[in-house]
Design an enzyme around this catalytic site. Structure first.
Site, PDB file in Angstrom:
ATOM      1  N   ASP A 156       8.421   5.027  12.062  1.00  0.00           N
ATOM      2  CA  ASP A 156       8.334   3.916  13.029  1.00  0.00           C
ATOM      3  C   ASP A 156       9.616   3.939  13.867  1.00  0.00           C
ATOM      4  O   ASP A 156      10.462   3.048  13.760  1.00  0.00           O
ATOM      5  CB  ASP A 156       8.171   2.600  12.278  1.00  0.00           C
ATOM      6  CG  ASP A 156       6.885   2.560  11.484  1.00  0.00           C
ATOM      7  OD1 ASP A 156       5.842   2.220  12.058  1.00  0.00           O
ATOM      8  OD2 ASP A 156       6.899   2.920  10.290  1.00  0.00           O
ATOM      9  N   GLY A 201      11.979   3.962   7.971  1.00  0.00           N
ATOM     10  CA  GLY A 201      11.492   5.316   8.217  1.00  0.00           C
ATOM     11  C   GLY A 201      11.530   5.683   9.691  1.00  0.00           C
ATOM     12  O   GLY A 201      11.268   4.840  10.554  1.00  0.00           O
ATOM     13  N   ALA A 211       0.877  -1.190   0.000  1.00  0.00           N
ATOM     14  CA  ALA A 211       0.000   0.000   0.000  1.00  0.00           C
ATOM     15  C   ALA A 211       0.905   1.228   0.000  1.00  0.00           C
ATOM     16  O   ALA A 211       0.832   2.088   0.882  1.00  0.00           O
ATOM     17  CB  ALA A 211      -0.973  -0.006   1.167  1.00  0.00           C
ATOM     18  N   LEU A 212       1.756   1.264  -1.001  1.00  0.00           N
ATOM     19  CA  LEU A 212       2.868   2.225  -1.012  1.00  0.00           C
ATOM     20  C   LEU A 212       2.393   3.667  -1.208  1.00  0.00           C
ATOM     21  O   LEU A 212       1.400   3.927  -1.875  1.00  0.00           O
ATOM     22  CB  LEU A 212       3.849   1.860  -2.140  1.00  0.00           C
ATOM     23  CG  LEU A 212       4.467   0.459  -2.061  1.00  0.00           C
ATOM     24  CD1 LEU A 212       5.460   0.254  -3.207  1.00  0.00           C
ATOM     25  CD2 LEU A 212       5.162   0.228  -0.718  1.00  0.00           C
ATOM     26  N   SER A 251       0.031   4.048   5.205  1.00  0.00           N
ATOM     27  CA  SER A 251      -0.870   3.197   4.427  1.00  0.00           C
ATOM     28  C   SER A 251      -2.257   3.179   5.056  1.00  0.00           C
ATOM     29  O   SER A 251      -3.252   2.957   4.379  1.00  0.00           O
ATOM     30  CB  SER A 251      -0.327   1.767   4.381  1.00  0.00           C
ATOM     31  OG  SER A 251       0.986   1.774   3.898  1.00  0.00           O
ATOM     32  N   ARG A 252      -2.291   3.398   6.377  1.00  0.00           N
ATOM     33  CA  ARG A 252      -3.576   3.331   7.078  1.00  0.00           C
ATOM     34  C   ARG A 252      -4.441   4.575   6.851  1.00  0.00           C
ATOM     35  O   ARG A 252      -5.627   4.562   7.191  1.00  0.00           O
ATOM     36  CB  ARG A 252      -3.341   3.163   8.584  1.00  0.00           C
ATOM     37  CG  ARG A 252      -2.673   1.843   8.945  1.00  0.00           C
ATOM     38  CD  ARG A 252      -2.379   1.787  10.438  1.00  0.00           C
ATOM     39  NE  ARG A 252      -1.567   0.641  10.782  1.00  0.00           N
ATOM     40  CZ  ARG A 252      -2.042  -0.578  11.027  1.00  0.00           C
ATOM     41  NH1 ARG A 252      -3.335  -0.791  10.961  1.00  0.00           N
ATOM     42  NH2 ARG A 252      -1.230  -1.566  11.327  1.00  0.00           N
ATOM     43  N   HIS A 295       7.187   5.646   1.421  1.00  0.00           N
ATOM     44  CA  HIS A 295       7.925   4.458   0.980  1.00  0.00           C
ATOM     45  C   HIS A 295       8.871   4.819  -0.168  1.00  0.00           C
ATOM     46  O   HIS A 295      10.020   4.379  -0.207  1.00  0.00           O
ATOM     47  CB  HIS A 295       6.963   3.370   0.488  1.00  0.00           C
ATOM     48  CG  HIS A 295       6.034   2.837   1.545  1.00  0.00           C
ATOM     49  ND1 HIS A 295       4.677   3.031   1.493  1.00  0.00           N
ATOM     50  CD2 HIS A 295       6.261   2.099   2.655  1.00  0.00           C
ATOM     51  CE1 HIS A 295       4.101   2.432   2.526  1.00  0.00           C
ATOM     52  NE2 HIS A 295       5.048   1.860   3.253  1.00  0.00           N
TER      53      HIS A 295
HETATM   54  P1  AMP Z   1       5.253  -0.096   6.327  1.00  0.00           P
HETATM   55  O1  AMP Z   1       4.869  -0.526   4.962  1.00  0.00           O
HETATM   56  O2  AMP Z   1       4.221   0.779   6.985  1.00  0.00           O
HETATM   57  O3  AMP Z   1       5.777  -1.196   7.189  1.00  0.00           O
HETATM   58  O4  AMP Z   1       6.479   0.873   6.117  1.00  0.00           O
HETATM   59  C1  AMP Z   1       7.637   0.446   5.451  1.00  0.00           C
HETATM   60  C2  AMP Z   1       8.735   1.424   5.718  1.00  0.00           C
HETATM   61  O5  AMP Z   1       8.348   2.720   5.274  1.00  0.00           O
HETATM   62  C3  AMP Z   1       9.060   1.535   7.218  1.00  0.00           C
HETATM   63  O6  AMP Z   1      10.454   1.627   7.385  1.00  0.00           O
HETATM   64  C4  AMP Z   1       8.364   2.809   7.595  1.00  0.00           C
HETATM   65  O7  AMP Z   1       8.946   3.467   8.713  1.00  0.00           O
HETATM   66  C5  AMP Z   1       8.526   3.633   6.335  1.00  0.00           C
HETATM   67  N1  AMP Z   1       7.518   4.704   6.291  1.00  0.00           N
HETATM   68  C6  AMP Z   1       6.187   4.562   6.535  1.00  0.00           C
HETATM   69  N2  AMP Z   1       5.586   5.766   6.458  1.00  0.00           N
HETATM   70  C7  AMP Z   1       6.550   6.674   6.176  1.00  0.00           C
HETATM   71  C8  AMP Z   1       6.565   8.086   5.997  1.00  0.00           C
HETATM   72  N3  AMP Z   1       5.465   8.817   6.097  1.00  0.00           N
HETATM   73  N4  AMP Z   1       7.745   8.691   5.709  1.00  0.00           N
HETATM   74  C9  AMP Z   1       8.886   7.950   5.610  1.00  0.00           C
HETATM   75  N5  AMP Z   1       8.945   6.609   5.773  1.00  0.00           N
HETATM   76  C10 AMP Z   1       7.796   5.979   6.065  1.00  0.00           C
END
Ligand code: AMP
Length: 281
Positions: free
Chosen positions: A150, A147, A32-33, A186-187, A37
């Site tokens: 998190d 990121g 859900a990029l 993504s949420r 991402h």
């Molecule tokens: P996720 O798909 O939510 O597990 O995120 C994958 C990676 O993208 C993780 O390292 C997150 O911290 C990073 N990420 C998620 N949202 C953001 C954002 N708004 N800005 C930068 N990195 C992000």
């Protein structure tokens, strides 16, 4: 872009990359990029020769089965976005490729995984370290990009890498935000128009804390932040903490690194955000 769904096919491809002297950058995601991402992919491209993005909705990190079920899955759009930024490789395995039945093992990183998010999502970080450990073993990246969004996850993965002497360098990338300040996630697609407006109080409060950091004590800042968030309708605050950026214990002003972290339910959607107040050296 090369798309692989099996470890073996990915391995075969990456063996050749390594043999030709290429360094491998890795960006693990749940899919859900969004632009957050993609900023990680761009950073990876600047720091490595070949960039691998993984999309894997890891069941073991969801403590709530309903949350797992409703997690957005948008693989076709994700592939287009990755192709748009010229990502080299997508690894998109089915669950059976990563887990051999119902695996019961997990790593224990210590108290970091039980604080803050760990308290509200018991077992979440055990699932995260389990899958990142596996993905690091499969991809064998030189550098992996995560990121700051998190923040606690980054600390926990750093601890895992250090404790297990894993040969990978970690890079933390800044939080990408919508123009009105909402941290990309993504949420966010689950937010109603009303939720979306209420959610802005999270980044507004973090900003206020940042701007008032020198003028107030940490307990005053925390109390004020909690008031600001609790006064906003449609939100249920899980926590607001001003924490030591290394231990996530309550910070003192002389700490080497300080971070303000927030988690709240906005309508039915749980969001997290944070801001660095003092950058560690
Ligand atoms: P996720 O798909 O939510 O597990 O995120 C994958 C990676 O993208 C993780 O390292 C997150 O911290 C990073 N990420 C998620 N949202 C953001 C954002 N708004 N800005 C930068 N990195 C992000």
């Amino acid at each position: 872009m090369n798309i692989f769904t099996t470890k073996q096919a990915l391995n075969q491809y990456l063996e050749q990359s390594r043999a030709s002297g290429k360094t491998i950058g890795f960006v693990p995601t749940l899919g859900a990029l969004h632009q957050g991402h993609l900023s990680l992919i761009r950073q990876a491209q600047q720091n490595s020769d070949e960039v691998v993005c993984s999309i894997f909705v890891n069941p073991s990190q969801f403590n709530d089965p309903k949350d797992l079920e409703k997690y957005p899955r948008t693989i076709e759009a994700d592939i287009k976005l990755l192709e748009g930024v010229k990502c080299d490789v997508l690894f998109n395995p089915p669950v059976s490729e990563i887990y051999d039945g119902n695996e019961q093992w997990h790593l224990n990183i210590g108290e970091l995984e039980r604080l803050l998010e760990g308290k509200f999502r018991p077992g979440h970080y055990q699932g995260v370290t389990q899958v990142v450990y596996k993905l690091f073993n499969i991809v064998k990246p030189d550098v992996a990009f995560f990121g700051q969004k998190d923040y606690q996850q980054f600390l926990i993965i750093s601890k895992m890498v250090e404790s297990l002497n894993m040969p990978v360098k970690l890079v933390m990338c800044p939080i990408m935000r919508e123009t009105d300040g909402l941290a990309m996630s993504s949420r966010n697609i689950h937010l109603t128009a009303e939720d979306r407006q209420h959610a802005l109080i999270l980044s507004k409060t973090l900003n206020w804390i940042k701007n008032n950091f020198d003028r107030n004590s940490l307990p005053q800042l925390k109390t004020q932040a909690e008031h600001m968030i609790n006064d906003e309708p449609g939100l249920e605050l899980d926590y607001f903490e001003i924490a030591d950026g290394d231990t996530l214990h309550q910070a003192t002003k002389d700490a080497n690194s300080i971070v303000a972290l927030v988690a709240a339910k906005v309508g039915k959607t749980r969001l997290i955000d944070n801001v660095l107040l003092v950058h560690g050296s």
